[in-house]
Design an enzyme around this catalytic site. Structure first.
Site, PDB file in Angstrom:
ATOM      1  N   ARG A  28       0.795  -1.095  -0.013  1.00 16.04           N
ATOM      2  CA  ARG A  28       0.181  -0.005   0.022  1.00 16.04           C
ATOM      3  C   ARG A  28       0.953   1.065   0.097  1.00 16.04           C
ATOM      4  NH1 ARG A  28      -3.908  -0.398   4.978  1.00 16.04           N
ATOM      5  NH2 ARG A  28      -2.171  -1.781   5.587  1.00 16.04           N
ATOM      6  N   GLU A  29       1.923   1.427  -0.765  1.00 11.68           N
ATOM      7  CA  GLU A  29       2.831   2.400  -0.757  1.00 11.68           C
ATOM      8  C   GLU A  29       2.139   3.633  -1.156  1.00 11.68           C
ATOM      9  OE1 GLU A  29       3.372  -0.647  -1.875  1.00 11.68           O
ATOM     10  OE2 GLU A  29       5.481  -1.305  -2.096  1.00 11.68           O
ATOM     11  N   ILE A  58     -28.164   2.732  15.584  1.00  7.75           N
ATOM     12  CA  ILE A  58     -27.869   1.877  14.628  1.00  7.75           C
ATOM     13  C   ILE A  58     -26.982   0.798  14.977  1.00  7.75           C
ATOM     14  CG2 ILE A  58     -27.331   1.482  12.162  1.00  7.75           C
ATOM     15  CD1 ILE A  58     -29.695   3.238  12.669  1.00  7.75           C
ATOM     16  N   GLU A  63     -20.650  -2.132  20.091  1.00  2.00           N
ATOM     17  CA  GLU A  63     -19.698  -2.539  19.286  1.00  2.00           C
ATOM     18  C   GLU A  63     -18.148  -2.234  19.278  1.00  2.00           C
ATOM     19  OE1 GLU A  63     -21.354  -2.262  15.246  1.00  2.00           O
ATOM     20  OE2 GLU A  63     -23.205  -2.309  15.694  1.00  2.00           O
ATOM     21  N   ARG A 119      -8.208   4.641   0.136  1.00  2.00           N
ATOM     22  CA  ARG A 119      -8.936   3.544   1.065  1.00  2.00           C
ATOM     23  C   ARG A 119      -8.903   2.285   0.290  1.00  2.00           C
ATOM     24  NH1 ARG A 119     -11.961   5.497   5.319  1.00  2.00           N
ATOM     25  NH2 ARG A 119     -11.376   7.837   5.603  1.00  2.00           N
ATOM     26  N   TRP A 144     -19.436  -8.580   0.702  1.00  2.00           N
ATOM     27  CA  TRP A 144     -18.168  -8.044   1.000  1.00  2.00           C
ATOM     28  C   TRP A 144     -17.054  -8.849   1.060  1.00  2.00           C
ATOM     29  CZ3 TRP A 144     -20.489  -3.523   4.829  1.00  2.00           C
ATOM     30  CH2 TRP A 144     -20.932  -2.685   3.892  1.00  2.00           C
ATOM     31  N   HIS A 184     -31.075  -2.904   9.064  1.00  2.00           N
ATOM     32  CA  HIS A 184     -30.476  -1.559   8.837  1.00  2.00           C
ATOM     33  C   HIS A 184     -29.911  -1.520   7.499  1.00  2.00           C
ATOM     34  CE1 HIS A 184     -28.305   2.185   8.625  1.00  2.00           C
ATOM     35  NE2 HIS A 184     -27.263   1.668   8.527  1.00  2.00           N
ATOM     36  N   HIS A 241     -22.631  11.076   8.560  1.00  2.00           N
ATOM     37  CA  HIS A 241     -21.262  11.323   7.712  1.00  2.00           C
ATOM     38  C   HIS A 241     -20.930  12.685   7.742  1.00  2.00           C
ATOM     39  CE1 HIS A 241     -23.486   7.717   6.187  1.00  2.00           C
ATOM     40  NE2 HIS A 241     -22.263   7.391   6.285  1.00  2.00           N
TER      41      HIS A 241
HETATM   42  N1  GLN Z   1     -24.499  -1.587  13.206  1.00  2.00           N
HETATM   43  C1  GLN Z   1     -23.470  -0.999  12.345  1.00  2.00           C
HETATM   44  C2  GLN Z   1     -23.039   0.009  12.876  1.00  2.00           C
HETATM   45  O1  GLN Z   1     -23.350   0.821  13.736  1.00  2.00           O
HETATM   46  C3  GLN Z   1     -23.912  -0.824  10.809  1.00  2.00           C
HETATM   47  C4  GLN Z   1     -22.983  -0.346  10.047  1.00  2.00           C
HETATM   48  C5  GLN Z   1     -23.115   0.091   8.741  1.00  2.00           C
HETATM   49  O2  GLN Z   1     -24.513   0.164   8.481  1.00  2.00           O
HETATM   50  N2  GLN Z   1     -22.502  -0.062   7.790  1.00  2.00           N
HETATM   51  O3  GLN Z   1     -21.798   0.677  12.797  1.00  2.00           O
HETATM   52 ZN    ZN Z   2     -25.357   2.097   7.727  1.00  2.00          ZN
END
Ligand code: GLN
Ligand code: ZN
Length: 760
Positions: free
Chosen positions: A15-16, A436, A489, A520, A566, A646, A699
């Site tokens: 990843r230079e 979330i 989490e 990234r 993913w 979600h 975001h």
């Molecule tokens: N449960 C995850 C979080 O809250 C959901 C992340 C996501 O939707 N990308 O980070």
């Molecule tokens: Zn999300």
């Protein structure tokens, strides 16, 4: 016969490029240093490809950020807000377009980013205005060709074709037909091709992956007129298609007046006979037989058979061999992986290994199989071991899957009956508030996780540390007054990796990085075998959180479709089957959570939408098995257990019925950036269950006000009955700081209070 490549990862085996870019952006190195690293990487990768035996090596696939943005620069397409006055587009203007800011120049809103076809690579969307002019804005491509010439690399310039570039661009301002710009665009393409010819290019690769999608009639016609015009360019054009079969566009593609055609025989495995039938006798045919989208070693016998069929029909002189698409989508070099065990290693090939496969296939065809006997034998052994390995094929998993009944895909009662039971048990108010899942991941949390992984921190100390963190998060949520809590989490580095590491059938590399956008990179797990869950994965954390509060705490899982989408996925069985295996493993986890007294369980399907096939005609089939997988994971619970899901996007209009079929009791979605889109979606389809349209855009560093959130919820309440609405952020909070999250959540709870009052 010619062996060639369509594109090579530019990020560097270590990843230079990523690290150099980030240092440049921070002002720690200057332009010269960054540019010279770019040159070094190009040189290294070109030599690697030439030394692997390739007859033609792509030039123009390198980029300091994104190859689509490079084309915008090449064609002088710079949105007005960047104040470009013409002349060579310099590095900082380029980075301002990509990221909104750069070491020099004024900040401005960055260009929009979106996924490159159905890959996980994100490009910067070209912005076009009515009457857009095109003129050469960057000499980089020509400089790189010069570099390659000096190094004596047998170069083949690579460009995105004019139609695909227009196809993925967006019009800004007054709506207009992008095809109206084609003439002007072709003029610069003509200029570019002319200059490349002047530099000695014999072949130019024009990538037109748009040809594997359904195209409107006007676009098909545009292909004809465009390529008729480009025909006069003094180079040979290799029309390059990938990511799928050409299908109804095959005769169009075959007919276009180009000197060659490349087709993807991995994603479009069945198309060879039709291609051979339609290929005009003057064209060369490049066959993409080495998978550029996945990490498996090629079955060389099968590839040789395919190539032999083609060679017999059209002759070896007209046959080229290549990876299916650019190798941008796979990691650079398997040699670096010293920790994977030998058996698994033997099944894999990354970009560097794939180059050798391409060369080998050419030699096998030209000199006969005996010339590469050893390699063929090794490939055969790998294929054989993948067919029979007990680590891949685990009878218990297949048996369980075969025993899945329709009943297992259904909740016991319909939503309308589940709802009162859940409301009573969860004691939720009108407009319940929740988040979330993740809370800020502080430096200390990361350090503890790293310490535990590296062995410096004992299991006991680590668990203690995480428990403290969870207790903090629970306490804060109670303080803010949220109704349904989460554990936050802290133990998860990544929502896929966390589960993959605990499931059988998943493997993790150390250096298997793939560029996602700009600097990234992601390191997708490799699903190599039958998936099962040896032990509970989340129960200890969630039950700990639940033991600290009377409010319900949501169990938090990543869904089967997201785990699948993913990851690098095994290619020896349908994706649907792998997905169902993951779903069964998650179903066990769901039931364990329920048995441990957890009253609500969220199964995230962040990546459901991005798994949609490139052709709309295939959407239904995908959505059917994806929805089934979700239901298989979720439906084992009792009526009074509430299932949440979600999703991280708001473009629901076209898949809302499928989302409704998932039958989650509650869905939380991203909407705060695009409130109107949500409303559009609900115009034509009534979503039957509960929904939490995100009202806090996580975001953005901006603090959402109570009024804004109330306003957004009122908009939503215009379409969805208030009794079925939740109030929540639009995604997890892990990338934000506590200073940002705390006031935002307090405002969110206050907004819910205001809404309740006005509804009483
Ligand atoms: N449960 C995850 C979080 O809250 C959901 C992340 C996501 O939707 N990308 O980070
Ligand atoms: Zn999300």
């Amino acid at each position: 016969m010619i062996a060639h490549n369509l594109g090579f990862p530019r990020i560097g085996a270590n990843r230079e490029l990523k690290f150099a870019l980030e240092r440049y952006w921070r002002g720690e190195i200057g332009r010269d240093e960054l540019e010279s690293l770019g040159r070094e990487l190009r040189e290294r990768h070109w030599r690697l490809q030439r030394d692997a035996g390739l007859d033609l090596v792509p030039v123009g696939d390198f980029s300091l950020y994104d190859q689509v943005l490079d084309h915008s620069a090449l064609f002088g397409v710079v949105p007005e807000r960047f104040g470009w006055q013409g002349g060579e587009i310099d590095l900082d203007l380029y980075f301002r377009m990509a990221r909104g800011r750069a070491p020099s120049g004024e900040p401005a809103a960055a260009c929009e980013m979106t996924k490159w076809f159905d890959t996980n690579y994100h490009y910067l969307v070209p912005e076009l205005k009515a009457g857009q002019q095109f003129r050469l804005g960057s000499g980089r491509l020509f400089e790189q060709v010069e570099e390659a010439k000096v190094l004596d690399i047998p170069f083949k310039p690579v460009l995105i074709g004019p139609l695909t570039w227009l196809w993925i661009a967006k019009e800004k301002g007054e709506p207009f037909d992008r095809l109206a710009l084609l003439d002007g665009l072709l003029e610069v393409y003509g200029e570019v091709l002319e200059r490349l010819a002047g530099q000695g290019a014999e072949w130019v690769q024009l990538d037109e992956p748009a040809l594997v999608q359904e195209l409107p009639a006007a676009w098909k016609q545009a292909f004809e007129s465009a390529y008729n015009r480009l025909q006069s360019a003094p180079v040979k054009i290799l029309l390059t298609t990938y990511f799928g079969a050409l299908e109804e566009n095959l005769s169009l593609a075959a007919r276009l007046p180009t000197a060659g055609l490349h087709v993807d025989l991995v994603r479009g495995a069945g198309q060879l006979p039709a291609v051979l039938d339609q290929l005009p006798p003057y064209k060369v045919l490049s066959l993409g037989v080495v998978d550029g989208r996945n990490v498996w070693r090629t079955d060389l016998d099968a590839a040789m058979e395919t190539l032999t069929v083609a060679a017999e029909r059209i002759g070896r002189e007209r046959l080229w061999v290549a990876p299916s698409c650019s190798l941008l989508h796979v990691p650079v070099d398997l040699e670096l992986e010293r920790e994977l065990d030998g058996e698994l290693l033997g099944w894999l090939a990354f970009a560097t290994q794939k180059l050798h496969e391409v060369d080998l296939l050419k030699r096998a065809l030209e000199q006969g199989p005996q010339a590469v006997e050893d390699e063929l034998a090794r490939s055969r052994r790998a294929a054989e071991s993948r067919r029979n390995s007990k680590r891949i094929h685990r009878p218990g998993v297949a048996e369980r899957l075969a025993a899945v009944t329709e009943e297992m895909l259904q909740r016991r009662s319909p939503y309308a009956e589940r709802r009162p039971l859940q409301r009573a048990r969860l004691e939720l108010p009108l407009f319940p508030t929740t988040t979330i899942g993740s809370f800020p991941q502080t430096a200390e949390i990361r350090k503890a996780r790293r310490g535990y992984k590296a062995g410096g921190l004992s299991r006991e100390a680590y668990v203690e540390r995480m428990r403290e963190e969870i207790a903090q998060v629970v306490k804060k949520q109670e303080e803010y007054g949220l109704d349904m809590l989460v554990h936050g989490e802290p133990e998860r580095n990544d929502m896929v990796e966390y589960f993959g590491e605990q499931l059988e059938g998943f493997a993790f590399t150390r250096f298997g990085w793939v560029q996602s956008y700009g600097s990234r990179c992601v390191k997708p797990p490799i699903i190599y075998g039958d998936v099962s869950r040896p032990a509970p994965m989340t129960v200890e954390w969630i039950t700990w959180a639940q033991s600290l509060t009377d409010k319900p705490v949501k169990g938090m899982l990543t869904g089967p479709v997201t785990l699948l989408n993913w990851s690098f996925v095994r290619d020896d069985q349908p994706r649907a089957e792998t997905c169902a295996q993951i779903a069964l493993a998650l179903r066990d986890e769901v039931l364990d959570l329920e048995a441990a007294g957890i009253r609500a369980i969220q199964i995230d399907e962040a990546a459901l939408r991005e798994g949609l096939p490139l052709r709309r005609g295939r959407w239904r089939e995908y959505l059917e098995w994806a929805v089934r997988a979700f239901r298989l994971a979720a439906s084992g619970v009792r009526d009074e257990t509430q299932v949440h899901t979600h999703m991280c996007y708001s473009e629901f209009n076209d898949i809302l019925p499928a989302i409704a079929e998932m039958d989650a009791d509650v869905i939380t979605i991203e909407t705060s950036r695009s409130q109107m889109e949500l409303l559009d979606a609900f115009e034509h389809f009534e979503y039957p269950n509960e929904i939490g349209p995100g009202v806090y855009d996580i975001h953005s560093p901006n603090l959402p006000t109570v009024e804004e959130m109330v306003q957004l919820m009122r908009l939503a309440a215009g379409r969805i009955p208030a009794e079925r609405l939740w109030v929540n952020p639009d995604c997890g909070l892990k990338t934000r700081s506590w200073e940002e999250v705390e006031p935002a959540l307090r405002n969110l709870v206050e907004a819910a209070r205001v809404l309740r009052e006005s509804h009483l």
